[in-house]
Design a protein around this motif. Structure first.
Motif, mmCIF file in Angstrom:
data_model
loop_
_atom_site.group_PDB
_atom_site.id
_atom_site.type_symbol
_atom_site.label_atom_id
_atom_site.label_comp_id
_atom_site.label_asym_id
_atom_site.label_seq_id
_atom_site.Cartn_x
_atom_site.Cartn_y
_atom_site.Cartn_z
ATOM 1 N N ASP A 65 43.723 40.886 69.165
ATOM 2 C CA ASP A 65 42.524 41.691 69.364
ATOM 3 C C ASP A 65 42.688 43.021 68.629
ATOM 4 O O ASP A 65 43.492 43.862 69.020
ATOM 5 C CB ASP A 65 42.307 41.935 70.859
ATOM 6 C CG ASP A 65 41.016 42.699 71.145
ATOM 7 O OD1 ASP A 65 40.279 43.018 70.188
ATOM 8 O OD2 ASP A 65 40.756 42.989 72.328
ATOM 9 N N PHE A 66 41.922 43.198 67.558
ATOM 10 C CA PHE A 66 42.018 44.398 66.728
ATOM 11 C C PHE A 66 41.008 45.475 67.131
ATOM 12 O O PHE A 66 41.022 46.565 66.556
ATOM 13 C CB PHE A 66 41.780 44.035 65.252
ATOM 14 C CG PHE A 66 42.984 43.465 64.549
ATOM 15 C CD1 PHE A 66 43.747 44.256 63.717
ATOM 16 C CD2 PHE A 66 43.337 42.136 64.705
ATOM 17 C CE1 PHE A 66 44.847 43.746 63.043
ATOM 18 C CE2 PHE A 66 44.436 41.598 64.043
ATOM 19 C CZ PHE A 66 45.194 42.407 63.208
ATOM 20 N N ARG A 67 40.156 45.207 68.074
ATOM 21 C CA ARG A 67 39.082 46.156 68.392
ATOM 22 C C ARG A 67 39.637 47.491 68.846
ATOM 23 O O ARG A 67 40.443 47.560 69.768
ATOM 24 C CB ARG A 67 38.163 45.561 69.463
ATOM 25 C CG ARG A 67 37.317 44.387 68.968
ATOM 26 C CD ARG A 67 36.559 43.731 70.109
ATOM 27 N NE ARG A 67 37.478 43.111 71.064
ATOM 28 C CZ ARG A 67 37.088 42.490 72.168
ATOM 29 N NH1 ARG A 67 35.803 42.410 72.466
ATOM 30 N NH2 ARG A 67 37.986 41.955 72.979
ATOM 31 N N ASN A 68 39.184 48.563 68.147
ATOM 32 C CA ASN A 68 39.558 49.949 68.466
ATOM 33 C C ASN A 68 41.056 50.203 68.386
ATOM 34 O O ASN A 68 41.559 51.156 68.990
ATOM 35 C CB ASN A 68 39.046 50.335 69.865
ATOM 36 C CG ASN A 68 37.528 50.256 69.951
ATOM 37 O OD1 ASN A 68 36.824 50.906 69.195
ATOM 38 N ND2 ASN A 68 37.038 49.428 70.869
ATOM 39 N N LYS A 69 41.770 49.390 67.625
ATOM 40 C CA LYS A 69 43.213 49.541 67.521
ATOM 41 C C LYS A 69 43.605 50.413 66.328
ATOM 42 O O LYS A 69 42.912 50.470 65.313
ATOM 43 C CB LYS A 69 43.884 48.168 67.385
ATOM 44 C CG LYS A 69 43.700 47.259 68.591
ATOM 45 C CD LYS A 69 44.334 47.816 69.845
ATOM 46 C CE LYS A 69 44.033 46.985 71.087
ATOM 47 N NZ LYS A 69 44.484 45.605 71.004
ATOM 48 N N GLN A 70 44.734 51.097 66.499
ATOM 49 C CA GLN A 70 45.358 51.858 65.425
ATOM 50 C C GLN A 70 46.242 50.875 64.661
ATOM 51 O O GLN A 70 47.186 50.309 65.223
ATOM 52 C CB GLN A 70 46.199 52.991 66.021
ATOM 53 C CG GLN A 70 46.616 54.071 65.054
ATOM 54 C CD GLN A 70 45.578 55.163 64.903
ATOM 55 O OE1 GLN A 70 44.713 55.295 65.759
ATOM 56 N NE2 GLN A 70 45.639 55.917 63.825
ATOM 57 N N ILE A 92 38.508 49.344 63.788
ATOM 58 C CA ILE A 92 39.921 49.584 63.488
ATOM 59 C C ILE A 92 40.092 50.979 62.889
ATOM 60 O O ILE A 92 39.305 51.415 62.052
ATOM 61 C CB ILE A 92 40.442 48.529 62.488
ATOM 62 C CG1 ILE A 92 40.577 47.153 63.159
ATOM 63 C CG2 ILE A 92 41.780 48.946 61.876
ATOM 64 C CD1 ILE A 92 40.874 46.030 62.180
ATOM 65 N N ARG A 93 41.150 51.682 63.314
ATOM 66 C CA ARG A 93 41.558 52.936 62.672
ATOM 67 C C ARG A 93 42.742 52.572 61.775
ATOM 68 O O ARG A 93 43.858 52.362 62.246
ATOM 69 C CB ARG A 93 41.921 53.981 63.733
ATOM 70 C CG ARG A 93 40.732 54.299 64.640
ATOM 71 C CD ARG A 93 41.018 55.382 65.650
ATOM 72 N NE ARG A 93 42.087 55.067 66.580
ATOM 73 C CZ ARG A 93 41.963 54.250 67.627
ATOM 74 N NH1 ARG A 93 40.799 53.636 67.868
ATOM 75 N NH2 ARG A 93 42.981 54.026 68.433
ATOM 76 N N LEU A 94 42.475 52.497 60.476
ATOM 77 C CA LEU A 94 43.381 51.854 59.520
ATOM 78 C C LEU A 94 44.184 52.853 58.700
ATOM 79 O O LEU A 94 43.635 53.819 58.177
ATOM 80 C CB LEU A 94 42.572 50.957 58.577
ATOM 81 C CG LEU A 94 43.346 50.274 57.437
ATOM 82 C CD1 LEU A 94 44.353 49.265 57.988
ATOM 83 C CD2 LEU A 94 42.374 49.583 56.475
ATOM 84 N N GLN A 133 53.437 54.907 66.562
ATOM 85 C CA GLN A 133 52.088 55.461 66.666
ATOM 86 C C GLN A 133 50.991 54.411 66.524
ATOM 87 O O GLN A 133 49.813 54.735 66.650
ATOM 88 C CB GLN A 133 51.887 56.557 65.615
ATOM 89 C CG GLN A 133 52.731 57.798 65.851
ATOM 90 C CD GLN A 133 52.447 58.903 64.851
ATOM 91 O OE1 GLN A 133 51.423 58.901 64.178
ATOM 92 N NE2 GLN A 133 53.357 59.858 64.761
ATOM 93 N N PHE A 134 51.358 53.151 66.281
ATOM 94 C CA PHE A 134 50.357 52.137 65.972
ATOM 95 C C PHE A 134 50.371 50.994 66.984
ATOM 96 O O PHE A 134 51.419 50.594 67.482
ATOM 97 C CB PHE A 134 50.586 51.580 64.557
ATOM 98 C CG PHE A 134 50.406 52.617 63.484
ATOM 99 C CD1 PHE A 134 49.158 52.862 62.938
ATOM 100 C CD2 PHE A 134 51.481 53.376 63.051
ATOM 101 C CE1 PHE A 134 48.982 53.838 61.968
ATOM 102 C CE2 PHE A 134 51.318 54.355 62.081
ATOM 103 C CZ PHE A 134 50.067 54.588 61.543
ATOM 104 N N ASP A 135 49.172 50.490 67.247
ATOM 105 C CA ASP A 135 49.044 49.321 68.127
ATOM 106 C C ASP A 135 49.460 48.047 67.410
ATOM 107 O O ASP A 135 50.018 47.125 68.024
ATOM 108 C CB ASP A 135 47.589 49.173 68.592
ATOM 109 C CG ASP A 135 47.085 50.389 69.325
ATOM 110 O OD1 ASP A 135 47.643 50.698 70.388
ATOM 111 O OD2 ASP A 135 46.148 51.043 68.829
ATOM 112 N N PHE A 155 57.134 51.405 63.526
ATOM 113 C CA PHE A 155 55.795 51.995 63.579
ATOM 114 C C PHE A 155 55.028 51.604 64.840
ATOM 115 O O PHE A 155 54.044 52.250 65.205
ATOM 116 C CB PHE A 155 54.959 51.545 62.378
ATOM 117 C CG PHE A 155 55.394 52.127 61.062
ATOM 118 C CD1 PHE A 155 55.458 53.500 60.874
ATOM 119 C CD2 PHE A 155 55.724 51.298 59.995
ATOM 120 C CE1 PHE A 155 55.843 54.038 59.657
ATOM 121 C CE2 PHE A 155 56.107 51.825 58.768
ATOM 122 C CZ PHE A 155 56.173 53.197 58.599
ATOM 123 N N VAL A 156 55.437 50.522 65.510
ATOM 124 C CA VAL A 156 54.636 49.913 66.567
ATOM 125 C C VAL A 156 54.965 50.515 67.935
ATOM 126 O O VAL A 156 56.131 50.672 68.298
ATOM 127 C CB VAL A 156 54.855 48.384 66.600
ATOM 128 C CG1 VAL A 156 54.004 47.735 67.687
ATOM 129 C CG2 VAL A 156 54.523 47.777 65.234
#
Length: 228
Positions: A65-70, A92-94, A133-135, A155-156
């Motif tokens: 699920d990528f919705r609203n994910k960093q 997505i915040r890419l 800092q990333f989902d 990073f995760v």
């Protein structure tokens, strides 16, 4: 390109709007135009770009699920899988990360022109300071998994995941990388499979279950010389 992408996305169970299809076509045109003077892709037929680049990357939307994910795309090259994921799921915040500055400059200029928001960073993965800092971290065709895990898992966030797009050797690479994944705070959930055309593609899904020890990632020369 549009018809191929529409057909392939429908086969994946994904629904793209006319606006999204238009964005994909425009990005594909810019990719093939720039490819005449810069080595961005060996795939040069529009229909093949739609299938082997765009649809292949969009398939990840069925895996996590990528919705609203960093999201960070490590070693993004010409923007894969990050750009198709962002067009397919605009919330997505890419962050696009690549060591080659001229590719990153092209991506920034192109995405700005398309109105596609992304942070474009020219840096080696081990030098980019964005720890946990990333989902979701993604990577496609960058290195073997035992090397790639050390570049991506730091990073995760704990609870997030790393999606490594791999080919037919996915299970062999996973066996090789099990020790590294464990040390780096990850746990393998599954190898997801999906079909693009006649070919079966694979994604190794690694969940972050604990923080990565602070000594990782090491310098790339060390990672490559002595993989975990």
């Amino acid at each position: 390109m549009k018809d191929t992408l529409l057909r392939e996305s429908q086969q994946l169970g994904l629904s793209l709007s006319d606006e999204q299809l238009s964005l994909f076509c425009r990005f594909g045109e810019e990719l093939l135009k720039k490819n005449q003077v810069m080595n961005l892709t060996a795939i040069t037929q529009p229909q093949a770009v739609a299938s082997l680049h765009f649809a292949d990357c969009l398939a990840l939307l069925n895996i996590e699920d990528f919705r609203n994910k960093q999201v960070i795309d490590v070693g993004c090259g010409a923007g894969f899988p990050g750009v198709p994921l962002k067009i397919g799921e605009p919330s997505i915040r890419l962050t696009l990360l690549d060591s080659l500055q001229k590719r990153i400059l092209w991506l920034k200029e192109t995405l700005d022109g398309l109105g596609v928001e992304a942070q474009c960073i020219a840096s080696r993965a081990e030098d980019f300071k964005a720890r946990e800092q990333f989902d979701i971290a993604t990577s496609r065709a960058v290195a073997r998994l035992n090397v790639l895990a050390e570049l991506c898992l730091p990073f995760v966030k704990v609870g997030g995941c790393f999606l490594a797009m791999k080919g037919s050797a996915a299970r062999e690479e996973l066996d090789e990388a099990k020790h590294a994944i464990n040390i780096l705070g990850g746990k393998t959930e599954k190898i997801a499979e999906y079909q693009i055309g006649e070919a079966v593609h694979r994604v190794v899904v690694i969940r972050k279950i604990k923080q990565t020890p602070t000594q990782y990632p090491r310098r790339f020369a060390k990672i490559k010389q002595q993989p975990l």
